[in-house]
Scaffold this active site. Structure first.
Site, short mmCIF file in Angstrom:
data_model
loop_
_atom_site.label_atom_id
_atom_site.label_comp_id
_atom_site.label_asym_id
_atom_site.label_seq_id
_atom_site.Cartn_x
_atom_site.Cartn_y
_atom_site.Cartn_z
N ASP A 152 0.83 -1.20 0.00
CA ASP A 152 0.00 0.00 0.00
C ASP A 152 0.86 1.25 0.00
O ASP A 152 0.58 2.22 -0.73
CB ASP A 152 -0.98 0.00 1.18
N ARG A 153 1.93 1.24 0.80
CA ARG A 153 2.87 2.36 0.79
C ARG A 153 3.56 2.48 -0.57
O ARG A 153 3.72 3.58 -1.10
CB ARG A 153 3.91 2.19 1.89
N THR A 176 -7.90 19.02 29.79
CA THR A 176 -7.48 17.67 29.40
C THR A 176 -7.80 17.32 27.95
O THR A 176 -6.98 16.71 27.26
CB THR A 176 -8.09 16.63 30.35
#
Length: 208
Positions: free
Chosen positions: A73-74, A143
């Site tokens: 895929d890369r 947070t």
């Protein structure tokens, strides 16, 4: 012509006009009616791909690279770009640098959803949604923003560091979201499919 990118969670199809997804379980029940040109990173799909209507194009993606173990895929995404930084932002985020048709190298880091899940598992107090409007220029004061900043800032910083003014090509589920943090970014949902299509075009006599 229908293309299929089989990932860890879903199989994504593109027929030249529209996209659609199947979960891997759904994909294993899928019965093709025509040739499907695919790449695959999911071993759970291997038995299904014995059907002769599935045509594996991985051997035809001839990426100029010395990287050992580069996922197909890369490789397909990189095959669509001559020069620039390719960012595929899914459950994992991959960054790969291309220069004049050569793959220089790349690395992998946890994706946004994966990072949120990890924090949630540490403490229920960290089970908060991402603030997609987070200002990366201001230190957080509560947070939710602290979580969002802590996840997004390192990703953006690494992309900036490795792009060094080059074009940034983003794809994947969070690619469009991340693109807003860069002035020179190009979001391209088609990027992997463009690489697949290039491989098919270069091998039409064999594949078509």
């Amino acid at each position: 012509m229908t293309l299929c990118d089989i990932g860890n969670t879903n199989a994504t199809f593109f027929d030249g006009r529209k996209f659609w997804n199947l979960t891997i379980d759904e994909f294993n029940l899928y019965k093709p009616q025509e040739k499907i040109y695919y790449i695959n990173v999911n071993d759970k799909a291997n038995s299904k791909l014995q059907d002769p209507l599935f045509i594996n194009i991985e051997p035809y993606i001839k990426l100029n690279s010395t990287y050992i173990g580069l996922g197909v895929d890369r490789a397909a995404a990189c095959y669509a770009v001559n020069s620039g930084l390719i960012v595929d932002a899914g459950s994992a985020i991959t960054l790969d640098l291309m220069a004049n048709g050569c793959h220089i190298g790349g690395f992998i880091m946890p994706g946004i959803t994966t990072s949120l899940s990890t924090l949630k598992n540490i403490s229920s107090r960290l089970n908060l949604p991402l603030n997609s409007q987070i200002d990366l220029e201001c230190l957080p004061q509560h947070t939710q923003d602290a979580i969002s900043y802590g996840i997004i800032k390192p990703i953006v910083s690494l992309i900036n560091e490795f792009s060094r003014g080059k074009s940034i090509y983003l794809t994947g589920g969070d690619g469009e979201f991340l693109s807003k943090f860069f002035s020179q970014a190009i979001y391209d949902r088609m990027l992997i499919f463009r690489g697949m299509q290039r491989a098919i075009n270069e091998n039409k006599e064999i594949l078509c």
